[in-house]
Write a protein that holds these residues in place. Structure first.
Motif, PDB file in Angstrom:
ATOM      1  N   UNK A 839       0.838  -1.206   0.000  1.00 17.51           N
ATOM      2  CA  UNK A 839       0.000   0.000   0.000  1.00 17.51           C
ATOM      3  C   UNK A 839       0.872   1.256   0.000  1.00 17.51           C
ATOM      4  N   UNK A 840       1.907   1.244   0.822  1.00 12.91           N
ATOM      5  CA  UNK A 840       2.791   2.415   0.899  1.00 12.91           C
ATOM      6  C   UNK A 840       3.543   2.603  -0.419  1.00 12.91           C
ATOM      7  N   UNK A 841       3.963   1.505  -1.042  1.00 16.26           N
ATOM      8  CA  UNK A 841       4.618   1.604  -2.348  1.00 16.26           C
ATOM      9  C   UNK A 841       3.678   2.218  -3.389  1.00 16.26           C
ATOM     10  N   UNK A 842       2.403   1.798  -3.376  1.00 13.76           N
ATOM     11  CA  UNK A 842       1.431   2.374  -4.313  1.00 13.76           C
ATOM     12  C   UNK A 842       1.363   3.891  -4.149  1.00 13.76           C
ATOM     13  N   UNK A 881      12.661   7.021  -4.693  1.00  9.80           N
ATOM     14  CA  UNK A 881      12.583   6.928  -6.152  1.00  9.80           C
ATOM     15  C   UNK A 881      12.999   5.535  -6.623  1.00  9.80           C
ATOM     16  N   UNK A 882      14.107   5.030  -6.073  1.00 10.82           N
ATOM     17  CA  UNK A 882      14.576   3.702  -6.478  1.00 10.82           C
ATOM     18  C   UNK A 882      13.577   2.623  -6.083  1.00 10.82           C
ATOM     19  N   UNK A 883      12.950   2.802  -4.916  1.00 17.85           N
ATOM     20  CA  UNK A 883      11.969   1.812  -4.470  1.00 17.85           C
ATOM     21  C   UNK A 883      10.804   1.729  -5.444  1.00 17.85           C
ATOM     22  N   UNK A 892       5.189  -5.194  -8.638  1.00 20.82           N
ATOM     23  CA  UNK A 892       4.555  -5.047  -7.329  1.00 20.82           C
ATOM     24  C   UNK A 892       3.490  -3.962  -7.349  1.00 20.82           C
ATOM     25  N   UNK A 893       3.716  -2.907  -8.143  1.00 22.37           N
ATOM     26  CA  UNK A 893       2.749  -1.818  -8.274  1.00 22.37           C
ATOM     27  C   UNK A 893       2.664  -1.428  -9.735  1.00 22.37           C
TER      28      UNK A 893
END
Length: 894
Positions: A839-842, A881-883, A892-893
């Motif tokens: 969720x946080x990555x999204x 940014x890299x994540x 993943x997203x």
């Protein structure tokens, strides 16, 4: 040779702070505000995080460029020569120019007077141009008058830019009264050291990842925020995650904690003191006079003073009394009670009996009753009931009464009508109204003429039972509005206001309900904090919830819950009642974290509460589950709620639960399941056709569910009659939420029928009313079909508050939809990613700041940072940014 070459170097640095340690923000703020004080004293029992707090404060000071010196003590430094050597070694490491020759711990130097050592340190401090903070940890190891004199000399003579910070399990024998008066002393006591709930949540999240609010609240309530015990629970849960289902038993059967208490707390105590604290552990609260009576020890006052001085998990109790009252930490008390019971059960009964006699003699009859019950003295208990007010300030005796009633024969209960009436109030308070009604019937049949006192209570009990059954008319027939002034009993005055106000709210007579609060204001200040008085006050909050004025409900909710918790505890009748209404208000405002936290570890009680708080709590809990987990999770919870409502024969809460199930089935595309539920809702509505008060809601609930079903099947015309029923109920009973829903869903129906102008009118009127009332989730929870129409409505509106409000609603809907995008579970598992991290990555992919992510997900900023750290580690990247780039590449997203 430099001094520090002769000493153990690890004593000059604090233990390493774990990356997972919880920042003691609240206490650090206290220290930060008092950084100019001459002395900071942190006193508390073992395991309360004193060293961690000081280490965190040291890190803050180092980051600001301050000169810091640290010294950790042990048994080896309890005498003056060793202490002096290490103290001067610590100061030398900090850059203070103390002379080596003065500090060497040789036999020749050991007899140097304290004054010379103080003079050496003061002279070096005066020559230094920097402010110095001297930390001394575990000062309780000091057992030498010369050492205490040395510290006192430093406090008295050091320049203002030398600050001393001491951590100790016991209060050091220093003369600090003058410093306390002049503001040169700051103190953090045992009562302040436990975690608050937010700190417990953060600690659990750092150790275990996601922990449900219910589990976090359960752990916090049982441990009372004792950091060591919270840590022990985490260790056990890491070893056996399945134990989460048995948290309550896990905490109460804790060999690790018992071993710690036995070895680190109790082992070093004198046998007389151990016997003393075991006996007083049976009391929930105590003062010097009580413990003297209970323990039969003439030295009780001295021993109590020693407990307070040594911080043996003794906590002050805030009470309006000239005599100090205390309590033991609940886990420590439980441990001591187990020891006492294992040693001599007969002595346990004798100690309870003495406590009962003391409380009876001092007029605390309910506490006397509790101890009489545990002393197995039924004769004394019956006598106490005959003397007690019916009921009393706090209803915390409910569980004791229910256990007692289950043990006594019908003949004994019938012979003590006062006890039976008191027990009936306990049954009603836990929604066991059928049992209470049966006992009342037997009581009135078995007594030719009941005393007027019992007759009055029986009438109010029957009125309360009628409200439990949602029979508003029957309740009003039993309560005369003008009766308040004639009532003499404190409890009945409060019950009168609570029941009458509930009944008026049910009928939509909100002005009449609120006018009763003028009578509430006539109660004495002490009465206003009674359990039932706070229940009566909660009806003011209920009136705004029912009317739909949520902004006003939010204003009242928080302070009312806090007052009830402070007065009677988090799981008291009044606190649970207020929490249910507060959760509804918070959820409606889309303050999901607050709604979730106020309900945590209370639903077990709310399931056996009155129908109104029960229904509101259950719906809020399940809508939270649907919004933050999944509709399937919510449906699982609703199935349990349905069984509960059927078992208690509560048709209105059952209708709410069924309608919520139907709404979620439609969201999942299960039209057939929704149709089956609708048939039962229609049958319930038919059964209560023409009902008044709360029971009239059943038809409105069924009508709303029918309209949703018709709209889901594209039958807008069929939805309109049902929406008209919903609107009619809203108008008759002044339920403005119902009118808003009728307008918004009518807009959807007209759109399906191709009647665009009428659709836009209904939507506009509904949105304007929602803005005025402060509604959010009422609009959002009706789903995507309504949101599509609202998006089309935005360009047609003039710039202003309504357009801004609608834009905010749609932005919230977008954020929620991003969180609920189809998950790539398999890919996430391959990367060892948790759902929260996905969720946080999204949201990172939308360039959201940490603060915005926290607001969107209703979590703390610290939790976001912690998850980001884990994400960077799992993806092996250095930046946000890299994540995002790696997460997109790996699927993943989006």
């Amino acid at each position: 040779m430099p001094l520090d070459h002769l000493l153990i170097p690890t004593k000059f640095a604090p233990p390493r702070i774990s990356p997972k340690s919880t920042a003691r923000t609240r206490l650090l703020s206290r220290l930060r505000e008092a950084r100019d004080c001459r002395l900071a004293l942190v006193c508390g029992s073992a395991g309360f995080g004193k060293t961690t707090l000081l280490a965190q404060w040291r890190q803050e000071l180092l980051k600001t460029g301050e000169q810091v010196s640290w010294l950790s003590l042990s048994q080896e430094e309890q005498q003056f020569p060793q202490f002096r050597a290490y103290l001067l070694g610590a100061l030398q490491r900090a850059g203070l120019a103390v002379e080596d020759s003065t500090a060497l711990p040789s036999e020749a130097r050991a007899e140097l007077p304290v004054a010379q050592t103080v003079a050496t340190i003061v002279d070096a401090a005066c020559q230094s141009s920097k402010t110095l903070y001297l930390f001394i940890d575990d000062y309780h190891h000091v057992d030498d008058a010369l050492t205490h004199a040395l510290i006192q000399g430093l406090l008295d003579h050091c320049p203002d830019d030398v600050h001393l910070i001491l951590a100790s399990r016991s209060s050091p024998p220093l003369a600090v009264s003058r410093m306390r008066l002049t503001g040169e002393l700051t103190e953090i006591t045992l009562a302040e050291l436990p975690f608050d709930f937010q700190e417990t949540q953060e600690f659990l999240a750092s150790q275990l990842g996601e922990v449900t609010p219910d589990d976090a609240r359960l752990i916090h309530d049982i441990t009372d925020g004792w950091p060591l015990c919270v840590q022990m629970i985490c260790i056990r849960l890491k070893r056996a995650p399945d134990n989460r289902a048995l948290l309550s038993q896990l905490v109460h059967h804790r060999s690790d904690l018992q071993r710690y208490l036995s070895e680190d707390v109790v082992r070093g105590l004198a046998p007389e003191l151990v016997d003393f604290i075991e006996k007083i552990s049976i009391c929930r609260r105590f003062n010097a006079d009580l413990v003297c009576h209970v323990t039969e020890n003439p030295q009780a006052q001295t021993l109590l003073d020693q407990l307070e001085r040594d911080n043996l998990l003794l906590l002050p109790v805030e009470m309006d009394s000239p005599t100090p009252w205390y309590r033991l930490h609940p886990l420590f008390a439980s441990f001591l009670q187990e020891r006492l019971s294992a040693r001599d059960l007969q002595q346990v009964r004798a100690v309870h009996a003495r406590a009962s006699h003391w409380f009876e003699a001092h007029g605390s009859l309910i506490e006397a009753l509790r101890h009489a019950y545990h002393a197995d003295d039924l004769e004394a208990a019956a006598r106490l009931v005959e003397r007690a007010d019916l009921p009393v300030r706090s209803m915390s005796f409910i569980s004791t009464l229910q256990r007692w009633m289950s043990q006594l024969s019908a003949e004994v209960l019938m012979a003590h009508p006062r006890l039976l009436v008191l027990g009936c109030w306990a049954l009603v308070a836990t929604c066991r109204w059928r049992d209470a009604q049966a006992w009342l019937d037997r009581l009135q049949q078995g007594q030719a003429t009941l005393p007027p006192e019992f007759t009055l209570h029986a009438r109010y009990l029957r009125a309360s039972i009628a409200l439990q059954r949602d029979d508003t008319d029957a309740a009003l027939a039993l309560i005369a509005p003008s009766e308040f002034d004639a009532l003499q009993e404190r409890f009945l005055r409060q019950a009168h206001l609570a029941m009458l106000s509930f009944a008026y709210c049910a009928q939509g007579r909100y002005a009449d309900a609120r006018s009763l609060h003028r009578n509430l204001a006539r109660l004495s200040r002490a009465e206003l904090l009674d359990d039932m008085a706070l229940v009566a006050e909660s009806t003011l909050l209920l009136s705004h919830l029912l009317e739909g004025t949520n902004a006003e409900a939010i204003r009242i909710a928080g302070p009312l819950v806090v007052r009830a918790e402070d007065a009677h505890g988090r799981r008291s009748v009044s606190a649970v009642n207020c929490a249910a209404f507060a959760a509804d208000a918070y959820y409606e405002a889309d303050r999901l974290a607050e709604a979730r936290n106020v309900l945590a570890h209370r639903l077990d009680l709310l399931r056996f509460s009155s129908p109104e708080p029960m229904a509101r709590a259950l719906i809020a809990r399940n809508r939270l589950a649907a919004a933050q987990l999944s509709p399937l999770e919510a449906l699982q919870g609703l199935a349990e709620d349905e069984s509960q409502c059927r078992e208690q024969a509560l048709d209105r809460p059952l209708a709410y639960v069924l309608a919520e199930q139907a709404r979620l089935h439609l969201r999942l595309g299960r039209h057939e399941a929704a149709q089956q539920i609708q048939a039962e809702l229609d049958a319930l509505a038919e059964r209560h056709r023409g009902a008044a008060g709360f029971l009239a809601e059943i038809d409105a609930i069924a009508a709303l569910a029918a309209a949703r079903l018709a709209l889901a099947e594209g039958q807008g015309e069929a939805a309109l009659p049902a929406l008209q029923r919903l609107r009619q109920h809203g108008v008759v009973f002044a339920r403005q939420k119902s009118v808003v829903l009728a307008d918004l869903l009518s807009g959807c129906a007209f759109d399906q029928m191709g009647r665009g102008a009428e659709s836009r009118h209904g939507l506009t009127v509904g949105i304007e009313a929602a803005l005025r009332l402060g509604l959010v989730r009422t609009v959002l929870d009706e789903g995507e079909a309504l949101q599509v129409l609202l998006r089309k409505l935005v360009p047609t509106m003039e710039a202003g508050d309504t357009q801004d409000y609608l834009a905010d609603l749609l932005q919230r809907a977008d954020a929620a939809r991003m969180i609920q995008l189809p998950s790539r579970e398999a890919t996430a598992q391959n990367q060892n990613m948790k759902p929260r991290e996905i969720e946080i990555l999204q949201l990172l992919g939308q360039s959201m700041s940490n603060k915005r992510i926290a607001l969107t997900l209703n979590i703390t900023l610290e939790t976001v940072k912690w998850n980001l750290k884990n994400i960077f580690g799992k993806l092996d990247v250095p930046s946000r940014y890299d994540a995002v780039m790696v997460a997109r590449k790996r699927g993943l997203i989006d």
